[in-house]
Design a protein around this motif. Structure first.
Motif, PDB file in Angstrom:
ATOM      1  N   ILE A 129       5.971 -13.354  72.526  1.00 19.85           N
ATOM      2  CA  ILE A 129       5.151 -14.409  73.124  1.00 19.85           C
ATOM      3  C   ILE A 129       4.361 -15.099  72.023  1.00 19.85           C
ATOM      4  O   ILE A 129       3.580 -14.465  71.307  1.00 19.85           O
ATOM      5  CB  ILE A 129       4.168 -13.855  74.178  1.00 19.85           C
ATOM      6  CG1 ILE A 129       4.904 -13.013  75.219  1.00 19.85           C
ATOM      7  CG2 ILE A 129       3.409 -15.006  74.838  1.00 19.85           C
ATOM      8  CD1 ILE A 129       5.848 -13.801  76.096  1.00 19.85           C
ATOM      9  N   LEU A 130       4.567 -16.404  71.876  1.00 16.33           N
ATOM     10  CA  LEU A 130       3.840 -17.201  70.888  1.00 16.33           C
ATOM     11  C   LEU A 130       3.058 -18.294  71.607  1.00 16.33           C
ATOM     12  O   LEU A 130       3.585 -18.965  72.497  1.00 16.33           O
ATOM     13  CB  LEU A 130       4.799 -17.833  69.884  1.00 16.33           C
ATOM     14  CG  LEU A 130       5.600 -16.868  69.000  1.00 16.33           C
ATOM     15  CD1 LEU A 130       6.639 -17.630  68.191  1.00 16.33           C
ATOM     16  CD2 LEU A 130       4.670 -16.097  68.076  1.00 16.33           C
ATOM     17  N   ILE A 131       1.803 -18.453  71.232  1.00 17.77           N
ATOM     18  CA  ILE A 131       0.950 -19.485  71.828  1.00 17.77           C
ATOM     19  C   ILE A 131       0.506 -20.434  70.723  1.00 17.77           C
ATOM     20  O   ILE A 131      -0.244 -20.048  69.827  1.00 17.77           O
ATOM     21  CB  ILE A 131      -0.283 -18.870  72.525  1.00 17.77           C
ATOM     22  CG1 ILE A 131       0.154 -17.865  73.594  1.00 17.77           C
ATOM     23  CG2 ILE A 131      -1.148 -19.967  73.135  1.00 17.77           C
ATOM     24  CD1 ILE A 131      -1.002 -17.108  74.227  1.00 17.77           C
ATOM     25  N   SER A 132       0.979 -21.660  70.787  1.00 19.03           N
ATOM     26  CA  SER A 132       0.592 -22.667  69.802  1.00 19.03           C
ATOM     27  C   SER A 132      -0.701 -23.339  70.251  1.00 19.03           C
ATOM     28  O   SER A 132      -0.773 -23.908  71.341  1.00 19.03           O
ATOM     29  CB  SER A 132       1.697 -23.714  69.660  1.00 19.03           C
ATOM     30  OG  SER A 132       1.266 -24.779  68.845  1.00 19.03           O
ATOM     31  N   VAL A 133      -1.723 -23.277  69.406  1.00 19.16           N
ATOM     32  CA  VAL A 133      -3.026 -23.865  69.756  1.00 19.16           C
ATOM     33  C   VAL A 133      -3.277 -25.147  68.957  1.00 19.16           C
ATOM     34  O   VAL A 133      -4.420 -25.546  68.750  1.00 19.16           O
ATOM     35  CB  VAL A 133      -4.163 -22.845  69.527  1.00 19.16           C
ATOM     36  CG1 VAL A 133      -4.042 -21.697  70.508  1.00 19.16           C
ATOM     37  CG2 VAL A 133      -4.159 -22.315  68.096  1.00 19.16           C
TER      38      VAL A 133
END
Length: 211
Positions: A129-133
């Protein structure tokens, strides 16, 4: 400079292409497209069309601009699926980030991916799971205040460097000493391409020895 896009002919009469700087036929005002028909060949005249404004006003002597639809598009939250079950999210506000981290506590936050990408490609790290902010507005705050500088964790290093230079030029020496120290360090930090995507918070959190 409009002269870059206008027709340029040397003494021998050849047209010089504004893109390549070499003689070519792209400057011909009319182009003929011949199509075969039962009665013979039918030639259709096509004229080059170009636009110089976002509103699409006609301007014949210029090249096509960057698509205005892409310039004016609204950012949207994204959810993408990759190989091996990898999921990639791009929230737009801080609440969405917190909600995602609540659902996926082990999710990795990324901005420029300059560290996580190395870990995945060369250290065989697994981050499903990757969350780009990158587009979270609360994390992109960069404002000059009377008592200092407010820096969001997603602010890119190149943008920070520009503001630091502004602070150094406008403030007294004793007020901008910290800005000068950070700016001096950033001069030696990677290249322009990396600084355009690498973030302040990302480098602090990873505490990489190469940073």
């Amino acid at each position: 400079d409009n002269s870059v896009y206008t027709k340029s002919c040397p003494s021998n009469g050849e047209f010089i292409c504004p893109s390549s700087g070499k003689p070519c036929s792209c400057g011909e005002s009319n182009a003929l497209n011949c199509e075969k028909s039962v009665g013979g060949a039918t030639c259709i005249e096509h004229k080059p069309v170009s636009y110089n404004e976002i509103d699409g006003s006609l301007y014949k002597e210029k090249e096509l601009i960057f698509p205005p639809e892409l310039v004016l598009r609204n950012n949207l939250p994204l959810k993408l699926h990759g190989f091996g079950g990898i999921r990639w999210y791009r929230p737009l506000i801080l609440k969405q980030v917190l909600d995602l981290k609540s659902l996926y506590p082990a999710a990795k936050l990324v901005v420029g991916n300059t560290e996580v990408g190395i870990e995945i490609n060369f250290k065989n790290a697994q981050y499903p799971i990757l969350i780009s902010v990158t587009h979270v507005r609360e994390l992109n705050v960069l404002s000059i205040k009377e008592d200092g500088l407010e820096i969001g964790s997603s602010v890119r290093l190149s943008r920070l460097q520009d503001v630091l230079k502004e602070m150094i030029a406008d403030r007294e020496v004793h007020e901008a000493s910290s800005c000068r120290a950070i700016n001096d360090q950033l001069k030696w930090f990677a290249g322009k391409q990396v600084k355009n995507v690498a973030s302040v918070g990302g480098n602090i959190c990873t505490a990489s020895p190469i940073s």
